[in-house]
Design a protein around this motif. Structure first.
Motif, PDB file in Angstrom:
ATOM      1  N   ARG A  28      41.418 -61.419  29.123  1.00 55.34           N
ATOM      2  CA  ARG A  28      40.709 -60.460  29.985  1.00 55.34           C
ATOM      3  C   ARG A  28      39.734 -59.702  29.087  1.00 55.34           C
ATOM      4  O   ARG A  28      40.130 -59.147  28.061  1.00 55.34           O
ATOM      5  N   ILE A  29      38.475 -59.706  29.466  1.00 53.73           N
ATOM      6  CA  ILE A  29      37.443 -59.026  28.681  1.00 53.73           C
ATOM      7  C   ILE A  29      37.062 -57.721  29.375  1.00 53.73           C
ATOM      8  O   ILE A  29      36.760 -57.713  30.569  1.00 53.73           O
ATOM      9  N   ILE A  30      37.085 -56.630  28.627  1.00 55.79           N
ATOM     10  CA  ILE A  30      36.647 -55.338  29.174  1.00 55.79           C
ATOM     11  C   ILE A  30      35.554 -54.795  28.256  1.00 55.79           C
ATOM     12  O   ILE A  30      35.787 -54.572  27.065  1.00 55.79           O
ATOM     13  N   ILE A 100      44.276 -51.907  31.080  1.00 54.77           N
ATOM     14  CA  ILE A 100      45.208 -52.574  30.151  1.00 54.77           C
ATOM     15  C   ILE A 100      46.622 -52.494  30.714  1.00 54.77           C
ATOM     16  O   ILE A 100      47.368 -53.479  30.710  1.00 54.77           O
ATOM     17  N   GLU A 101      46.964 -51.324  31.219  1.00 57.60           N
ATOM     18  CA  GLU A 101      48.300 -51.112  31.803  1.00 57.60           C
ATOM     19  C   GLU A 101      48.539 -52.061  32.971  1.00 57.60           C
ATOM     20  O   GLU A 101      49.614 -52.649  33.107  1.00 57.60           O
ATOM     21  N   LYS A 102      47.513 -52.225  33.809  1.00 53.69           N
ATOM     22  CA  LYS A 102      47.603 -53.156  34.953  1.00 53.69           C
ATOM     23  C   LYS A 102      47.859 -54.575  34.474  1.00 53.69           C
ATOM     24  O   LYS A 102      48.683 -55.298  35.025  1.00 53.69           O
ATOM     25  N   GLU A 103      47.110 -54.975  33.435  1.00 53.03           N
ATOM     26  CA  GLU A 103      47.271 -56.338  32.901  1.00 53.03           C
ATOM     27  C   GLU A 103      48.669 -56.537  32.311  1.00 53.03           C
ATOM     28  O   GLU A 103      49.257 -57.610  32.434  1.00 53.03           O
ATOM     29  N   ARG A 104      49.191 -55.511  31.672  1.00 56.46           N
ATOM     30  CA  ARG A 104      50.557 -55.593  31.125  1.00 56.46           C
ATOM     31  C   ARG A 104      51.562 -55.840  32.246  1.00 56.46           C
ATOM     32  O   ARG A 104      52.456 -56.668  32.127  1.00 56.46           O
ATOM     33  N   LYS A 105      51.406 -55.083  33.337  1.00 56.66           N
ATOM     34  CA  LYS A 105      52.340 -55.205  34.461  1.00 56.66           C
ATOM     35  C   LYS A 105      52.245 -56.572  35.128  1.00 56.66           C
ATOM     36  O   LYS A 105      53.249 -57.172  35.492  1.00 56.66           O
ATOM     37  N   PHE A 111      46.046 -62.070  26.367  1.00 59.22           N
ATOM     38  CA  PHE A 111      45.721 -60.817  25.673  1.00 59.22           C
ATOM     39  C   PHE A 111      44.466 -60.223  26.300  1.00 59.22           C
ATOM     40  O   PHE A 111      43.770 -60.884  27.078  1.00 59.22           O
ATOM     41  N   VAL A 112      44.197 -58.966  25.957  1.00 54.47           N
ATOM     42  CA  VAL A 112      43.002 -58.280  26.451  1.00 54.47           C
ATOM     43  C   VAL A 112      42.082 -58.024  25.259  1.00 54.47           C
ATOM     44  O   VAL A 112      42.537 -57.635  24.187  1.00 54.47           O
ATOM     45  N   ALA A 113      40.782 -58.257  25.452  1.00 58.02           N
ATOM     46  CA  ALA A 113      39.799 -57.919  24.419  1.00 58.02           C
ATOM     47  C   ALA A 113      38.898 -56.820  24.953  1.00 58.02           C
ATOM     48  O   ALA A 113      38.306 -56.957  26.021  1.00 58.02           O
TER      49      ALA A 113
END
Length: 201
Positions: A28-30, A100-105, A111-113
């Motif tokens: 996931r790119i932010i 990031i928290e949403k992606e963790r859940k 991973f997130v970049a």
């Protein structure tokens, strides 16, 4: 799920790295810049704070913020620039932390970049597991900025002198990707190695 912070000077090729992380690894790119633009849209809290602070003269006919007008307004006024940054930057960081928290859940991405020009200055190390520095030598950066954005040498100079020096980037980051080469495969190999060696995957 690890969170990787990506930073580097203008023209270093951060977009190339983000694109590869997304295509090859489905990360996931932010991008902080894009989040900032989103938070400045009508209906967002930051939008109202900015209009309240800088007046309706910065609005277009459709009530959206004219970022060019706003930019001109703060460009030569350090106090106004500090004020604008204090409205936008903390909100951007807060939004990214919640994503990031949403992606963790959800647990769907490896991973997130997170990419931000001010990753170091805005202390993104508090929400990222590691910071990675995308380096490219000055000549390569100038060539790219001229080719992709039509920047003159003077324009590139004015932006580069306002960015952190190479040694600060290196001191603050856990991994350096040398993206000076025009052979993109060289860059991809460094990314693959870094992700494995640093346990991001």
């Amino acid at each position: 799920m690890k969170v990787l912070g990506i930073t580097g000077g203008v023209g270093a090729g951060k977009s190339t790295i983000l694109d590869y992380l997304n295509r090859r690894y489905h990360a996931r790119i932010i991008e902080a810049d894009k989040v900032g633009h989103f938070l400045m849209e009508p209906g967002q809290k930051v939008y109202y704070h900015i209009v309240e602070t800088f007046g309706s003269g910065i609005l277009r006919g459709d009530q959206s913020i004219d970022r060019q007008k706003l930019g001109k307004l703060v460009f030569d006024d350090q106090e106004k620039l500090v004020k604008l940054n204090s409205l936008v930057h903390p909100a951007v960081k807060e939004y990214i932390a919640s994503e990031i928290e949403k992606e963790r859940k959800e647990g769907k991405v490896p991973f997130v970049a997170v990419e931000a020009a001010l990753l170091i200055e805005d202390h993104y190390d508090t929400i990222c597991d590691e910071l990675w520095y995308v380096y490219a030598d000055e000549d390569a950066r100038r060539r790219r900025l001229a080719a992709s954005r039509g920047y003159t040498s003077a324009k590139s100079d004015s932006i580069m002198k306002n960015q952190l020096p190479d040694e600060i980037f290196r001191e603050s980051c856990q991994f350096v990707i040398d993206n000076s080469s025009e052979i993109v495969q060289n860059t991809y190999e460094q990314i693959d190695r870094g992700l494995k060696e640093h346990g991001i995957l």
